[in-house]
Enzyme design. Structure first.
Site, mmCIF file in Angstrom:
data_model
loop_
_atom_site.group_PDB
_atom_site.id
_atom_site.type_symbol
_atom_site.label_atom_id
_atom_site.label_comp_id
_atom_site.label_asym_id
_atom_site.label_seq_id
_atom_site.Cartn_x
_atom_site.Cartn_y
_atom_site.Cartn_z
ATOM 1 N N CYS A 114 0.808 -1.229 0.000
ATOM 2 C CA CYS A 114 0.000 0.000 0.000
ATOM 3 C C CYS A 114 0.835 1.270 0.000
ATOM 4 O O CYS A 114 0.376 2.319 -0.446
ATOM 5 C CB CYS A 114 -0.957 0.007 1.191
ATOM 6 S SG CYS A 114 -2.133 -1.351 1.078
ATOM 7 N N HIS A 275 -3.613 7.193 1.560
ATOM 8 C CA HIS A 275 -3.910 5.879 0.975
ATOM 9 C C HIS A 275 -5.320 5.487 1.399
ATOM 10 O O HIS A 275 -5.690 5.633 2.565
ATOM 11 C CB HIS A 275 -2.886 4.864 1.483
ATOM 12 C CG HIS A 275 -3.315 3.452 1.304
ATOM 13 N ND1 HIS A 275 -3.708 2.949 0.072
ATOM 14 C CD2 HIS A 275 -3.444 2.420 2.184
ATOM 15 C CE1 HIS A 275 -4.038 1.686 0.221
ATOM 16 N NE2 HIS A 275 -3.896 1.336 1.477
ATOM 17 N N ASN A 305 -10.004 -0.422 -1.716
ATOM 18 C CA ASN A 305 -8.563 -0.228 -1.503
ATOM 19 C C ASN A 305 -7.824 -0.813 -2.709
ATOM 20 O O ASN A 305 -7.854 -2.013 -2.930
ATOM 21 C CB ASN A 305 -8.174 -0.942 -0.197
ATOM 22 C CG ASN A 305 -6.693 -0.849 0.113
ATOM 23 O OD1 ASN A 305 -5.877 -0.535 -0.756
ATOM 24 N ND2 ASN A 305 -6.339 -1.144 1.350
HETATM 25 N N1 COA Z 1 -19.276 -9.208 6.108
HETATM 26 C C1 COA Z 1 -19.919 -9.544 7.219
HETATM 27 N N2 COA Z 1 -19.309 -9.935 8.357
HETATM 28 C C2 COA Z 1 -17.968 -9.952 8.353
HETATM 29 C C3 COA Z 1 -17.213 -9.622 7.213
HETATM 30 C C4 COA Z 1 -17.923 -9.229 6.068
HETATM 31 N N3 COA Z 1 -17.293 -8.886 4.950
HETATM 32 N N4 COA Z 1 -15.909 -9.739 7.517
HETATM 33 C C5 COA Z 1 -15.830 -10.143 8.781
HETATM 34 N N5 COA Z 1 -17.075 -10.270 9.306
HETATM 35 C C6 COA Z 1 -17.464 -10.667 10.644
HETATM 36 C C7 COA Z 1 -16.399 -11.473 11.362
HETATM 37 O O1 COA Z 1 -16.475 -12.826 10.992
HETATM 38 C C8 COA Z 1 -16.739 -11.224 12.797
HETATM 39 O O2 COA Z 1 -17.810 -12.066 13.138
HETATM 40 P P1 COA Z 1 -17.899 -12.728 14.609
HETATM 41 O O3 COA Z 1 -18.000 -11.553 15.547
HETATM 42 O O4 COA Z 1 -19.159 -13.521 14.535
HETATM 43 O O5 COA Z 1 -16.663 -13.516 14.774
HETATM 44 C C9 COA Z 1 -17.273 -9.791 12.806
HETATM 45 O O6 COA Z 1 -17.613 -9.504 11.444
HETATM 46 C C10 COA Z 1 -16.280 -8.764 13.315
HETATM 47 O O7 COA Z 1 -15.025 -9.014 12.683
HETATM 48 P P2 COA Z 1 -13.789 -8.100 12.944
HETATM 49 O O8 COA Z 1 -12.668 -8.585 12.077
HETATM 50 O O9 COA Z 1 -13.557 -7.975 14.407
HETATM 51 O O10 COA Z 1 -14.353 -6.702 12.386
HETATM 52 P P3 COA Z 1 -13.705 -5.280 12.460
HETATM 53 O O11 COA Z 1 -14.626 -4.367 13.146
HETATM 54 O O12 COA Z 1 -12.280 -5.288 12.914
HETATM 55 O O13 COA Z 1 -13.692 -4.854 10.932
HETATM 56 C C11 COA Z 1 -12.150 -4.645 9.108
HETATM 57 C C12 COA Z 1 -12.909 -5.598 10.014
HETATM 58 C C13 COA Z 1 -11.262 -5.485 8.212
HETATM 59 C C14 COA Z 1 -13.149 -3.864 8.277
HETATM 60 C C15 COA Z 1 -11.334 -3.649 9.978
HETATM 61 O O14 COA Z 1 -10.614 -4.349 10.959
HETATM 62 C C16 COA Z 1 -10.386 -2.841 9.159
HETATM 63 O O15 COA Z 1 -10.779 -2.106 8.278
HETATM 64 N N6 COA Z 1 -9.074 -2.919 9.456
HETATM 65 C C17 COA Z 1 -8.073 -2.240 8.645
HETATM 66 C C18 COA Z 1 -7.844 -3.046 7.407
HETATM 67 C C19 COA Z 1 -7.082 -2.313 6.373
HETATM 68 O O16 COA Z 1 -7.133 -1.114 6.292
HETATM 69 N N7 COA Z 1 -6.370 -3.067 5.558
HETATM 70 C C20 COA Z 1 -5.602 -2.520 4.509
HETATM 71 C C21 COA Z 1 -4.382 -1.939 5.076
HETATM 72 S S1 COA Z 1 -3.483 -1.145 3.879
#
Ligand code: COA
Length: 348
Positions: A114, A275, A305
């Site tokens: 990224c 980004h 992204n």
């Molecule tokens: N749709 C529905 N549910 C989803 C899902 C989706 N696409 N992806 C994950 N879940 C579920 C999980 O399975 C979890 O379920 P559970 O509670 O029953 O176990 C729940 O949602 C919460 O998951 P979690 O990973 O804790 O969610 P979060 O609030 O951390 O959000 C991201 C996930 C990835 C959106 C968030 O962590 C994020 O944006 N992080 C930064 C990622 C990023 O920027 N990456 C690129 C870097 S350059």
């Protein structure tokens, strides 16, 4: 010493729009979940057969070169940033050189995920400052749609990413009121595995994770194995919360580093182009730096992204919308896998 200016900028995104609702046919997800957690409403996916990371980069490059008022034959160096190259090797830079029938110039590939574009810009800037090259083509391009797990198992990663490309032409300027003021690059490899795609690779976990049987597999057949496919080990892994926590600290840090180095403060910024990792991360950064809405450019809602392409696509759209004028203070900032993070501060 000359400074670098962006003499031309262009972008290319595939025509195919996939909304959050479209993704629901492949996995258990919802528009509400994706919008609330990431801000993303839709993304583009490349045509499965015709479009590749290199071809999208080439289309963006053509626009950037034309807008710079030069021809492909004037380019004297290529830097191509991507994590999704057409081939494992060679990299995409030489494919651009061939497609645009350029001279036998150097072509360098950058693998910084990224933050790849900002790293690439920084490399190009050194060649401009030293007077080595006069027209450097810097490209960021990704075709993520070919390598994501679109089943429910991979939904935390696959809903975030999209395809696209953008490119700039760097040229030297002697104008003291314009140009790239400084770049700032950082890394912390302690968290290398938090956002990573492990296979194919040469790491020792092939044996530990049962991906290859070293006793039975003939020499030369461990790089890829049936087990990797069966265990779905050919997709990216991400601990989203760990990425989020680090990003909201490192983004403001590296932006402030750029501003302080040049005796500016956040209120001086005409535009921050971060980004496009996650809208919530950008909003957090905006809040931390006390920036107004009009000082931060976001388009993740429409593209997801796009990794190495995200900063230049956002920069290109901001410029096309007239949000950046000559002399404006513009900061580019990126954070991603590695972890690596970086910033670049321009007087446009
Ligand atoms: N749709 C529905 N549910 C989803 C899902 C989706 N696409 N992806 C994950 N879940 C579920 C999980 O399975 C979890 O379920 P559970 O509670 O029953 O176990 C729940 O949602 C919460 O998951 P979690 O990973 O804790 O969610 P979060 O609030 O951390 O959000 C991201 C996930 C990835 C959106 C968030 O962590 C994020 O944006 N992080 C930064 C990622 C990023 O920027 N990456 C690129 C870097 S350059």
């Amino acid at each position: 010493m000359p400074r670098s200016i962006i003499a031309g900028i262009g972008m290319y995104v595939p025509k195919n729009v996939y909304t959050n609702k479209d993704l629901m046919q492949y996995m258990d997800t919802s528009d509400e979940w994706i919008v609330e957690r990431t801000g993303i409403r839709e993304r583009r996916f490349a045509d499965r057969k015709g479009e590749t990371t290199a071809t999208m980069g080439i289309e963006a490059a053509k626009v950037a070169i034309e807008r710079a008022g030069i021809t492909p034959q004037d380019i004297d160096f290529i830097i191509f940033a991507t994590l999704s190259p057409d081939y494992y090797f060679p990299g995409c830079g030489v494919l651009v050189q061939r497609a645009l029938q350029m001279k036998e110039i150097g072509a360098l590939d950058v693998r910084n995920q990224c933050s790849g574009f900002v790293y690439a810009l920084s490399v190009g800037d050194q060649y401009i400052r030293t007077g080595t090259y006069k027209n450097i083509l810097v490209i960021g391009s990704e075709k993520h749609s070919f390598g994501l797990d679109f089943s429910t198992r991979g939904r935390n990663v696959s809903v975030i990413f999209g395809d696209g490309a953008a490119a700039v032409v760097l040229q030297p300027t002697e104008d003291p009121n314009r140009g790239l003021l400084s770049t700032h690059l950082h890394s912390d490899g302690n968290d290398a595995e938090i956002l990573a795609m492990f296979n194919p690779g040469t790491h020792a976990n092939y044996w530990k994770e049962g991906l290859a049987d070293f006793d039975e597999a003939p020499v030369g057949q461990m790089f890829m194995s049936h087990s990797m496919v069966e265990k779905a080990q050919l997709f990216p892994n991400m601990d989203g919360q760990a990425v989020f926590k680090k990003a909201v600290v490192k983004f403001p840090e590296v932006i402030m580093e750029a501003l302080r180095t040049n005796n500016y403060q956040p209120s001086d910024l005409k535009l921050l182009v971060p980004h496009q990792a996650n809208l919530r991360i950008s909003q957090f950064v905006q809040h931390t730096l006390k920036l107004r809405d009009d000082q931060v450019y976001n388009n993740i809602q429409r593209y997801g992204n796009t990794t190495a392409a995200s900063v230049p696509i956002a920069l290109c759209e901001a410029w096309q919308e007239g949000k950046i004028q000559p002399g404006d203070l513009v900061c580019l900032a990126a954070f991603g896998s590695g972890f690596t993070w970086a910033s670049a501060l321009f007087k446009w």
